[in-house]
Structure formats: C-alpha cells, structure tokens
Design a protein around this motif. Sequence first.
Motif, PDB file in Angstrom:
ATOM      1  N   ASP A 148      -5.465  -2.950   9.466  1.00 17.22           N
ATOM      2  CA  ASP A 148      -4.440  -2.628   8.419  1.00 17.22           C
ATOM      3  C   ASP A 148      -4.509  -1.155   7.759  1.00 17.22           C
ATOM      4  O   ASP A 148      -5.434  -0.892   7.908  1.00 17.22           O
ATOM      5  CB  ASP A 148      -4.390  -4.077   7.328  1.00 17.22           C
ATOM      6  CG  ASP A 148      -2.883  -3.621   6.659  1.00 17.22           C
ATOM      7  OD1 ASP A 148      -2.113  -2.506   7.137  1.00 17.22           O
ATOM      8  OD2 ASP A 148      -3.286  -4.273   5.673  1.00 17.22           O
ATOM      9  N   SER A 150       1.028  -6.259   5.250  1.00 19.79           N
ATOM     10  CA  SER A 150      -0.666  -6.420   5.058  1.00 19.79           C
ATOM     11  C   SER A 150      -0.281  -8.241   4.181  1.00 19.79           C
ATOM     12  O   SER A 150      -0.606  -8.506   4.734  1.00 19.79           O
ATOM     13  CB  SER A 150      -0.768  -5.431   3.406  1.00 19.79           C
ATOM     14  OG  SER A 150      -0.549  -4.397   4.092  1.00 19.79           O
ATOM     15  N   GLY A 174       0.790  -1.355   0.111  1.00 15.57           N
ATOM     16  CA  GLY A 174       0.388   0.248   0.211  1.00 15.57           C
ATOM     17  C   GLY A 174       0.789   1.082   0.376  1.00 15.57           C
ATOM     18  O   GLY A 174       0.498   2.067  -0.594  1.00 15.57           O
ATOM     19  N   GLN A 201      -6.223  -2.430   4.213  1.00 16.07           N
ATOM     20  CA  GLN A 201      -5.496  -0.593   3.843  1.00 16.07           C
ATOM     21  C   GLN A 201      -6.544  -0.622   2.650  1.00 16.07           C
ATOM     22  O   GLN A 201      -6.042   0.950   2.757  1.00 16.07           O
ATOM     23  CB  GLN A 201      -4.373  -1.193   3.743  1.00 16.07           C
ATOM     24  CG  GLN A 201      -3.638  -0.516   3.854  1.00 16.07           C
ATOM     25  CD  GLN A 201      -2.119  -1.101   2.741  1.00 16.07           C
ATOM     26  OE1 GLN A 201      -1.913  -1.796   2.908  1.00 16.07           O
ATOM     27  NE2 GLN A 201      -1.269   0.558   3.475  1.00 16.07           N
TER      28      GLN A 201
END
Lengths: 316, 344, 278, 514, 239
Positions: E178, E48, B186, E92
């Motif tokens: 997350d 993650s 991310g 996320q």
Amino acid sequence: MGLYVWRRLLALVPVLVGISIIAFALGVLAPGDPAEIALNRSGLYTPTPEQIAQVRSELGLDRPLVVQYGHWFQNLLRGDLGTSYTNGRPVAGELLRRLPLTLQLAGSAFMLTCFSGLFFGTLAVVFHREWPDRLINLMVNLLLSFPGFWLALLLILVLAENRSLLPTSGTGTLAHFVMPTLTLSAATSAIAIRLTRASLLQEMGKPYMLAARAKGLHRFRLVATNALPNALPPVMALLGNYLGGILGGSVVIESIFALPGIGSYAIEAIFTRDYPALQGYVLITGTFYVLVMLLVDLLSVMLNPRVRLGGASSHG
Amino acid sequence: MTASSHFHTKEPIQPVMTPEAATDAHGEAATDPPHLTLDALAVDFHLATGPVRAVNGASLTFHHGTIHGIVGESGCGKSVLGLSLLGLLPPYAAVTGRIHYRGQNLLQCRERDFRRLRGRSIGLIPQSPQDSLNPVVPLGRQLLDALWHHALPRSEKQSLLCRLLNQLGFSSPASLMQAYAFQLSGGMQQRVLAAMGVAADPAWILADEPTKGLDQISKEQTVQLLKTVTAQSRRGLIVITHDLPMAAALCDQVSVMYAGEMLETGPHTLTTPCHPYTRGLLASLPEKGFQPMAGKPPALGTRFTGCAFSSRCPAAMARCQTQKPPESRPKDAPRQKVRCFLYA
Amino acid sequence: MDKQPSLPPADLVLPLLLLGGIALASLAAPLLAPYDPNQIHMAARLQGPSATHWLGTDTLGRDLFSRTLYGGRLSLMLALAATFLSMLLGLVLGSLAGYFNGWPDQLITTLTNIFQGLPGTSFMVAIAGIMGPGFHSLLLGLVITSWAGFTRIVRAEVMHLKEEPFIEGIRCLGASHAHILFRHILPHLLGNTVVLFTTRAGRTVQAIAALSFLGLGLQPPAPDWSVMISDARMYYRSSPHLILVPGVCIFVLLLSINLMGDALRNLADRRSQEVWKE
Amino acid sequence: SPAAPAAANEPAGTPAAESTAPAVAEANTPVDPDAEIVLAGRRNLAPGERDAYYCSSILFVWEPLVSQDSNASPIPGLAEDWEMSEDGHQWTFHLRQGVTFHDGTPFDADAVLANFERMGGEVKTSSFYPLHVDTHYPNLQEVLKVDDHTVQLVFSQPAPTQLYNMVNFGSAMYSPHNFSEDGYFNGLAQGTGPFRLVENVLDEYLVLERNEDYYGEKAVANTIRIRVIPDVDTRFAAMKAEEIMGVLDLSAITPALAEELVKDERFGLSSTKSTMIRFLIPNGTTFPFDDVRMRQAASLIIDRETFVNELHHGFGTPTTNILNYSTPFYHDIPVAYDPEKAKALAAEVLGDQRMPITFYVNGGEPLQKTEAELLSVWFSEIGLDATIQVMEWTAVREEMKAGTHHLARAQQGLSNSEAATIFRRFMLPDGDQNVGYRLGYDNPRVNELMAAVDGELNLDRRHAIYQEIQEISAEEQPIIPLFNDVTLLVFNKKLANYDAQVYGLDLPAIGWAE
Amino acid sequence: MLEARALSKGYATGLWRSSVTPVFSDVSLHLVPGKTLGLVGPSGCGKSTLARVLLRLIPPDQGSLWFDGREITHLSGKSLLFFRRRVQFLSQHPHTFFNPAYTMKHSLLEALRLLGDGSPAATFNQLTAEASLAPLLEQMQLRPALLSRYPHQLSGGELQRLALCRALLPQPRVLILDEATSMLDVSVQSQILHLLKDLQVQRQLAYLFISHDHEVVRWMSDEVMSMSSTGSASLVALV
Ligand SMILES: Nc1ncnc2c1ncn2[C@@H]1O[C@H](COP(=O)(O)OP(=O)(O)OP(=O)(O)O)[C@@H](O)[C@H]1O
Ligand SMILES: Nc1ncnc2c1ncn2[C@@H]1O[C@H](COP(=O)(O)OP(=O)(O)OP(=O)(O)O)[C@@H](O)[C@H]1O
Ligand SMILES: [Mg+2]
Ligand SMILES: [Mg+2]
Ligand code: NI
C-alpha cells in the motif's frame, strides 16, 4: 449505540443478582442465628428454644437456602430489606433516611476530587518540571502518605478544637461538611492528580502532540483541549470507581464526624452483627457502584470515537 | 451561514489577514522582510549507539513570497531541518548554527518565544498524517485549533475551513469536520493536514511531503492551493518532497539535500541539473529510465572530510575524497549554487 | 540518549534507601531491639523518650523502640502479599477481558462489577467474622476487595492498546493472540502496573490502618504500627510520642512507596518526557 | 436529609451557632439562664418509636412508679407509697395525685393499667432492656384498679423483692394515648418527667424542654439539646471547642481523656459508682477453667489494683464479687492478690504443663485489647499462654455460644438493684448467662440458697442468703470479676450541678453557672 | 493464488453506528504467482480497505476469499495465522506500524521469531536471524545502525523501507504493498522497485501494488485494476 446501551443495561442484571447473592450469603455464612439475634437485641434476655424455633419458621430460616434466597429476593424487589436486628426498624427505610446525607457528602467529595484531580493534574503538566509541578507533586505525596483518619483527627484538632473555625462534627450547615469532605477526598484527589498527570504526560509524548504544538497553541490549551481527551479514560475510570466506592468509603469518616449516613449505619451493623442492615448496605452500595460504573463506561465509550463509531478492528 | 452552503463555491480562498500579513501586503517597504536564513545549521542526535548528524552545516536563505522546494535522498535530514525551524526536535537533539528570522536567531529562542512563532509565523504540514492527527478529537476541532490565534467568530472560522476543504476536493466538509482521523483514508488525512497548515495563514508554511499518497486530482488541488496561498498573500512556502515533477512545476527555488548537506540550490535545479547527484536523481525517474544510482549514502555519524556524494559520484575526482567543495556558481547556470568541484 | 538530561534514577535512591531501611530494620529487629517488644513493665508505663527507652514506653510499659522495629513486619508483608496477589489476578483477568471480546469479557466484567461494588471495610470485617480474624482473613479480604479494581484498569488499558495501529501491524505478521498479549500489550502495561502497584500497596497499608482503627486489625500482642496507632488513640493527647512514632513510621513507609511509584513512572515515561520538555 | 434543614432553619439552635455563643459569653457577660444547653452522648438516647422505652430513663422524660436513690434503694416515684400483703402475694401502690402526662392526660390508675396491658403480649425489644411483663413481674396474675389512685398487683407466688424489679425501667409510665397498636409508640414519648421531649432527630440530636407543669421541683435548664457523637475523640474535641457543655451516658469519656480534659481549667469531672461490673468469662465447661482451682488461680494472679490504677486511671473499684457495688445487697469482700498461691493452685491443675488458651475481647471497646495484653502476661505466670482474638462483641458472643473460648471479656449492668437477678442468671445451672457464656457453673449450695430466696419475705434473711452467695462467688469465681465501674462525666464549668449519678446524670439539676 | 470473489465492504458510521457507508462492492481479483496486480484509484476510494479485507484484518461484508484453492473467508485459529504469514502487508502508514516501545531490530526479528511459532521444527536462532537481516538491509540501502533505533527516531523513508524488510522476512508468497514507495526519493524508489521485481522472479511472489503514481504502477504491474470512488473496480490499461 442504542443497542449498546440496552446490552449494557441487560448486562446489569447478572451483576445485580450477583451482588444480591453475595449480600444474601453474607447473612447465611456469618456466624450467629438471626432468629436468636432478633429475639435478643439487648443481650439481656435469653429466648427459649420454642421461641427461637417459632421465629425461625417465621423468618423462613428452616427452609432450604434456595427457597430462602428466593423469598428474600422477592422481598427485595418489593423494596423490603427486612428489619434491623438492633432497633427493629425496616432496613430499607433506615437506609433511605440516611442515604441523602451520605450522598451529599459523597457528592461534595466527588466534586472536589474531580476538580482537584483534573485541575492540578493539568496544571502539573502545563508546568512540567517547574515549581508548580514540583509543589503539586509534593502535595500529592504527602496526601497519599497520610492515613485518612489521621487527617480527620488533625483537622478536628487544628480547625475545630483549637481555632473553632469549623464545627467539630454533626450536620446542619455547609460548614459541617467542610472537614468530612476534605478528608474523604484527600487521598483520592491525590491519586487523581497523579493519574491525570501521568496520563497526560504519556499523551504529551505522542506524535500528534508534536503536530499540535506546531500550531503554536498555548501550553494550557495544548494540554487541556488536545491531550486531556486522550488522557481522560483512565482518569474517568478512577473517578467513577471512586464515586462508586465512596458510599462504602465513608464508614470511618462518618463515625468520626458524627454524620448519621449509611456508613455509620454500616459500622453499627458490623459491630452488632446486624445482618439485615449489613445486607441492605452492601446491596445499596453495590447497586450504586454498578450504576455509576455503567455511566462511566457509557461516557468513556462516547469519548472514544473508535469504539463508538465502529473503527474497532474485530479479531479474527 | 452553514458550512455546507459553500459546497461548490470554487472561488479561491481569502486567507485571513494577520497583522503580520497586513504589513507584508502593504509592504515591499517593510524594512525587514521575513526571510528565513539558515547559517551553518547542524543537528546532532546523541544516541546510545553514537552520534547522528542529521543536518550538517546547511546554509540557505528562504526568500519570503517564494516557494522553496527541498528534495533529496530519503533520510538525508529534510524533516529534521524542517522541525529545527520550529524548535520541535526532541530535547536530546543538539542544534547548532543560526536561523535568522526577523532579526533574531531562532536557536536562541526560549520555548515560549517559539510557541509564539509556531502557527503564526511558521506553520507545519507534518510528514506522517496518521500520526499527526489526534485520534479522539474530531477533525473540526483540530482544524479550528489551527486558527486559534485569529480573532474571528467561530462561525466564520468554520466557513473559512469549509471553503478550504472544498478546495482540497472534499465534497462535504461539514461532515468531515465531525469525523475522526481513523475514519479517513490515508490521502484524506494528508489533505486535512494540508488544510490545517494553510488555514492558520502563517508567514511561512513548511510542508513536509504534502502530496504523498494523493491521486492525481487531489495532488493538483493541493498544489494549486499551496500556490494560491503563496501567490495571493505573499506567504513563504517550503516544500519537502520526493515528487520531482511536482517540485519542478511548483517551486521557484529547489534545493537538493544529501546526507545532511545542501548540494545544489537554485531556480533551475530540476530542469538543468548541475550536481551529479541531482542528475542521478532525475535519471531515476520512471519516465527518465528508472535507473537508480549505485551505492548508498554514507553513515550520518561519521565526519567525512570530502564531498558527501564522492563515494557514489560518477565524476568523482581525487580531491573530492579529501576536500569539501566550496559553494560555486556554474558559468552556464549563474543562478544556481552548487557544491561541486566540477564548477569550482 | 546517553546524554539523557531527564531525571536519572536519583529520585529512586531515596525511596529505595528508605524502603530498604524499613525492610532491613524489620528483618533485623530481633538483633537490633534492645528489649522484648512484648515485655510488660507496668512501673515504667507511658514514659517519654529517655536513655533507657529511646522512644519511651507505651501504655503497658513496653519499649516503644523495640516494638517499632518489629512493627513494620506484618503490615509490610500483608500489604505486599495482598497487592501482589490482587495485581496478578487483575493482570491476568483484565487482559483476558480486555483482549477477547465476547463471553470471557462479559463474565469477567460481570464479576469485577459485582466485587468492586462491595464496600471494602465492611466486607473485610464480614470476612473476618466468617473466617475468624487474623492474617489470612485480612489477606483474603484485601485481595477480594482489590482485585476487581486492578482488573478493571487493566481491561480498559488493554482495550485501548488493542486499537493501536501497530497491533494491526503485528497481526499481519501472523502473530498469535498469546504473542500479541504477552509481547506487545503486557510490556506496555508494565510501567503503569508498577505504578499502580505502589499506589495500591500504599492504599493497602492504609486499609490495614483503617481496620486497626476500628479495632479489628491484626491480632495482639504482635506489635504492628497501625495497631500501635489505634491503641495510642486513647493517649495521644497526653503522650503524643505514642502515636507519633508508629505514625511517622507508617508515614515514611507510605511516602517511600509513593516516591518509589513516582520514580518508577519517571523511568517508564522517559520517552514521553523526552518530547514534552522545555 | 430530613434532619438537616430542620436544624438549619432554627437560627439560635444550630450547633454551629451554639459553638460560638459561649465564646462570646466569655467576656463576663452574664449567661442567659434560659439559653440552650448542648450535651452529647455516644449513642441515641432516644432510639424512638420502635423502642420499648422510646428513650433512656436518664433523660427524665418518663418516670417509673418506683425510682431509686443514690444508694440504689427503691424510693417513691409516681407511686407515693406502697405496701405488700402479709403473704407477699399482693402489692398495693398509691399513686401520686395531680400528675399529668406531657400530652395533658391525667396520670391515674387507668393510665397505669394501660401501661401494664401494654407490657403483656409479645416481648418488646429495646436497646436498653427488653420489656415484658414476665421479666419484670414474674408470676403476676392480675392488675387491679382499687380506686382512681390506687393499683394492686396480684401475684401467684410471694413476690417480696418485686419492688426492686420495678425500679426505673421496670415500671416506666407513659400516657395511655402514646401507644401504637403493636405496643410501641405513636409519636414522641409522653411521660410525666421534668423534661418533655420536643424534638428527636435520630442519630443526630434530641431536644428536651423544661416541663413547666411538673409536679415536683422543676428542672433548672430551659432547653437541653443532646447530640449523638459516636467517636469519643470527637466528643473530646467538641468539649474543647465548647460546642458541647458536657457528656453523658455510658462510656461518655475514657479516663485518660477525662484526665487530659480537666488539665484545662474550664472543665470539671464528676464520677460516681455505676451499675456496671467488668469481668472475665472463664469457659467452665472445658479444661482448664472447669476446675475451680484454675479459676481461683486466674483470679489470684490478677493484680487488680495495678489494673485499675494504671489502665483506668483509678476510675473503678477492684472486686472479686459477682455483685455490683451499687446495690444495697452488696457485701464488701476483700480483694485477694496472691501470685504464689495462684501458681500453686495452677500447678495442681496443670502439672508442669503449659496450656494454650484462647482469649476473646471486644474490638469495639478501645481498652479491652490492652487489658487483655496485660492480663495474658499475668496468666502466663500460671502456665496459661493466651492467644488474644479481637472481634466485635456479637462475634465474641457467638464464639462463646460455640464454646471455642477459654476466656472472654464481658461486662454486665444491673438494671435494677435486685441481686437475685444476677445470681439467677449467672450462677443457677439454667441461668441464661451461665448457659450462654458457658460458665458451666453448678453449685448445689447456691441452688439451694436461691430456692430459699424465692419464698423468703424477711429482708434480713435475704440479706444473709445474698451475702453467702456473694462469698461463694468470690471463692469459686464462676466469673472472674475485675472491677466495679464508675460513671465518669466531664463538663464545662459554665454549667453548675453537673453531677454523675449511678445511672446517668441529674439532668434536672444542671443549669448555667452564675 | 489469493483470490477475492465479489467482495463488498462498508463501514458503520454516523453517531451510534447507525448507518453503513459502503466503501466498495463486488470487487473480484486474483493474485497470481510471479505477477503484479496494480491498483489505482482516487483518494478514499477504498484501496487500503480492500487490502485490509484481503489480509483478513477486517471481515468482508459479502463475498469470499480464497487462498491456494481453499476458502479462507471464515478461517480462524492456527490456520489463519499461517495464512497471514504467507501474505504480508506493507501499510501506507509505516510510522504507526511498529510498536513504539521496541527497537527496529526487535520488531524485525519478531517477524522471524513468529515464523517458528506453532511449528516445533522451526527454531529461532538469534544469530542466524540477525545475519539474515544484513543482506536485506544492504539491498534497501539502509545502514545496520538504524536497527538500534526506535520508530520515532527514523525518517519516513527509512521506516517505509524497514516495513518492507519486515514484510519480506517471513518469505511470504503474496505481498500487498500500500503506497510502498510514497516516502522514498526517486533513486531509492527505483532501487526498491527493481529489488521487488527481482524478488518476484526469484520467489514467484504475487504482488498487489497500490499506488497513485501511474508511471510506477505501469512499470511494476502486469495488470492494472482501477477503483472508482463509487467503489467498483475494473481492469484497465494504463496509458
Ligand atoms: N529523533 C531522532 N533520533 C535519532 N535520529 C533521528 C531522529 N530523527 C531523525 N533521525 C535521523 O536523521 C536522519 C534524517 O532524518 P529525516 O527525518 O530528516 O529524513 P528525511 O530527509 O525527512 O527523509 P524522508 O524523506 O525519508 O522522510 C535520518 O537518518 C534519521 O534516521
Ligand atoms: N475505520 C473507518 N471507519 C469509517 N470509515 C472509514 C474507516 N476507514 C476508512 N474509512 C472510509 O473508507 C473510505 C476508503 O478508505 P481507504 O483508506 O480504503 O481509502 P484509500 O483508497 O486507501 O485512499 P488513499 O489513497 O487516500 O489512501 C474512505 O472514504 C474513508 O473515509
Ligand atoms: Mg522526512
Ligand atoms: Mg489508503
Ligand atoms: Ni491463485
């Protein structure tokens, strides 16, 4: 990926065997005694039962089906597809003789379809809801609603018969291929355009297209380089499918335009129940199809990084 | 010159000079500095369940060459405001008011004009990184796309991007350029987006939460990059963020938004907060006690007559419920603009 | 989204009207037809349109208007039935193959590959040869030659959808495969499927027409547009109305099916058009 | 493709070039009499090496010993003269002298012997007629070379009608060097005819060239190209576009299209009797057509005038005779049409019941289905409810062999003009068509007459016997004849002497009109 | 309760999946009821990925997973589904975590509906389910009107909170968060975190809390584990 290719190639084996079984079954299930048909090509001569029995044993028709299939398959592997009932020529040779023409026709029709599908599909999205889009849509709907052989007849009537712009039929020059190519690709082009357009539109709605638009990309560039890769898989599947099926799709067209390809061979075979010929035809189109689809699959795997690079989530 | 040879060059990047940048660089004298001015900007979404007014009459000037932060309640309309600058809102959004940029009202632009603006004049670093990267196009191509309007040879563009990515903490930009979005974490996606937004070197960069999900180091790198870009080539930067300390450190001006309205704007917003909402916000910081404000924001569809914050305001007065507070400058902080009767 | 500026289902009205009209005319043919469609009248053959025969008569002096009214029935029924069956098969097998890796996929993919490679027209003729010609063998032939195409498309689509992050989201909730398939993947497919259906139905009509062209379509004397066309081929130069009337009917049928597909997709794609519109 | 480049490299000869040439010529510039003439047919007229004949007789590439005139009577071909011995056991043929094959080999008794030798052995298949000595020369014992130009055939039984068997395909002569080991061909056919075959691209076209060394009257045209265009509509279009100057062979054009074409002044039409007879096959082995009265009823209810005039535009002659009108043995029997009598006869068989029957037609022949629709309307008047099944011909034949049919539509060409062949095949209990089509026909009188024919040397008495059999056939309708077909050709009037013949076209006569 | 022993995971990368890039190796952790384990580490270190392995969304390369004393590394079928319902995940990327074709209400109720899946005793009642949503939304500072929207019509923070709602609805026993608050403003963030703490006490939940905000992690966690970019993890004390 190398492994993947091997696995795919291996998976071809059952497919090809399946096709050969169907082709074989076609001959077995179909009415008519091959021995008799072989003996009586012109229909003017009645063979005696002894003659039939002799030919049957020569052709191995008196043996169990499995053995027959094995035998047939062995011959197949040696490239021997039997001899045609109608003209006594080896089917393999005949198909090979005619294949180039059909491939030529298929190739040009395919290229036309690819080009028009992608080009006009993209264009329609670039000019979404503007006149080019509407025009393309109209064209697509007209083409789709027009039975293929009509188009052939109409083209002949207008372009060849009344105007003498193009030759009506036959082979020889490039001009001879114009009308068959057009007719053969018309409907599929329309479908390809439609699918490309739909697929692209769907992509255009995705959030990442918003981000791409934020870069200020030109519309065409936006559609062609950003959305097209995502929209391609279904279109490619369609096109591959079309290319694979094109050998079988040219049957009527070849007969109208007097093109001695394998399609017109198949039609003759159908009308005369020439099963070795039909079997050969089914085999060749089937194999061609499978190979094309393999290519398409590999291509779309290459285009889909998630599958290619192993991002695919495995299901537990 | 291969991209990887730039691995450890830490020199700051030289953003490409667009014609616009060039005139700006020479030009304090430029007659019409490309400020962005919002004038009573309002955005309505017409939904089946009723209208939603995401931005409610925001008036604000973003000064070119400065970094302007926008903070505020989650869902108060920050991203929508940003998107309206780029004309990227969905067609069922009705945008009213005016956005002045270089002498024209952006809201009257047609899509084509907007397209010329996007990327060149106003670049975007979108909020959701995973959503904003094309899943089947290699990152390198997407990054190059951002540079499409620069007339540079491809290799130069590539090396420029490599340097940029390097600055953002990617140790091997070359292999990153060949990767696809799903292969990144991310935070990495977030930084790639930042690189993309900066690379195009537009006059204005609109960064929507550019540092969320980043670890301390990456966050600093990103902030540093944004800072360099604005400082060196005098770009304008609008940062939407929830990271108040970061905003305080980075921004020249900070606006506080609440329920579609601008409550407070100024250079000292986060250091000497005036508006009760700003104070409440700061008080919810972990290091400042971690105390949330009570109550919840009003529904965006309803037209409230008074101050939007009045229902939660600890210092609310009677007229707060009925009258809109005017914009006023507190005496002890004259550079702040606050909409609150406390200072009226 | 009430103030939706995108096309309202207005574009659905025309195809619906046309299709409805065709269906209605076919159904009500016994009531509407002025003559018995199979009544032969050799003295009045190959006549052009007139007051007694609105659309003229055919080679055997049968009333073209009456035949045209009846002529949509079989093609339409056949096309719908064949498309529906093959689509059902395609949806089930395609989603199974696309969703579950491993042997179901392999088996189904192998089968589709085998069947899709079969040359359509020839194979249909062969089936007619084996089963005897008629509605059933045509239906079987059409289904056998088209299910694989559907399956393949559905499979590809499902494989694609399976990778969407939201599917992972739903898996986190402890959703079963069945739930994911039926609640999330299939609904996503539906829009496309409807469009596919229309495209395919159109193509089926065409396939029937092509078979009739080869003289192997539906069995006489039942009037059928495609058969009427192929019969008229002998005469279309001297009596164009013979081919024009059923031709226009087929054309209108196909056109309305296609327009319908377009309109349905517009409906299904509302969202994407929302974003991509200028 | 192997064929395409060959055509493309030949600038003057490509069909494309051809299509424009006449258009230019229209401006009254005289046509080069040697310019290539392009014609088209439906199928390969020269199926090639693996065909017993290589090409059809209508190309005039090979010639038979015995030919036939326009009345289908035997006339001299390569044999100038012949005689039969008193007992009918020997036939002596005097060969034409000074004839050479296209490859230069002289035509003489040795060549004839070589051809006869080839006819022995296995049956050689062909898309025209199968070739075997037993079919054309039943009971042949020996072929003797009397001298260089005389050959004698010796039979074990009297063979008075042998001449008819030898007509055309029965005595085709090729150069002895032309044969491959298995009895087929080793290259292009080398005959003696007025045309030589110079190129043959299967399924596309063949090219004929005038044989300058021809012993008889030389052909008019220098080169003729014959294309294969399977689709009749495309042939029509090619005619209109002047890509081709004429059509030939069976089903060259349909009557409707022919009439349509000649509305245009540029085109002409030529028709003559053909050897083809079109008929219905009743399944004589099951009810109801096992009853002769039902067959008679079915025949009487058919209005053959209307049938031919309306559906075939008058191209054809109604008949109830099993024998085709092209043979000299043909006996003209008036065609009866009597619905009342038909109904009465049918009622005798069916009572007041109605009978569902299955009617097979060949989908490959465009008009058969329409015909069947019309016929079934008539049949319904005599209590027969026909279900029409359209299939390919082979499937139809298969069904007939299985006996699932009540009626089927078929046709028969007469390869030679010897009537006995037809009688034997259709009317004798063991005749192949009688069995294969399930005619179930067995008439002691016919059997007796046919037995008598075998030894009958007197032509008049043969005639009498044939006449009686024809009368019986018309009466009992083992098959239900519909009409005698015509050879129907269309051509561009730029060609002269485009005359249809019983079997084809007088190819050597055609040439560019002045 | 949820325990990982010596987990390792790598992604196959490179053209044609030729090479495996290790992400983390030999990571062990234990989530205890009523306690929070914080997880920090530089961007891209594999946090993650670890979460997805713990959830059995992707299989670990090595090591084993235990839940309530039972090994679940190779669990499949029904029992895997039940496990997943007990352990919930907050991604996320809330934007891509919802089916874009469904309204939020549908997506949320689905979590409840799924609970009934496979156990005939539990029946799903639309009304009670909707009713049970209301207080949760209230606590998240969300208005019910948002429920009728589609994911793309919501702001990042709203989505993140709705994702949290969805994760809480099945009454899980373990929650893996997350970057749970990365898109929230500080006020809402603190509110949510307070809520999470309360819930933890009430329901004896076990949290794995992944975040980059050390302040927040420190405030939330009982223990903090730090992952390094080389993929090893160790317990640390945050200062
Ligand atoms: N396409 C849309 N349709 C309808 N409502 C929308 C749409 N996009 C945003 N909204 C609403 O507008 C409001 C403002 O959204 P916006 O995305 O600007 O919030 P934000 O300030 O960026 O919040 P966050 O910090 O959570 O991202 C929200 O209440 C949201 O629900
Ligand atoms: N599907 C994938 N294929 C290949 N590599 C991947 C994939 N997903 C993640 N990675 C790689 O694995 C590493 C760990 O990713 P992960 O998403 O777990 O990081 P993270 O710790 O969550 O980082 P962040 O804080 O930035 O979210 C990264 O280097 C990333 O590039
Ligand atoms: Mg936002
Ligand atoms: Mg992460
Ligand atoms: Ni435990």
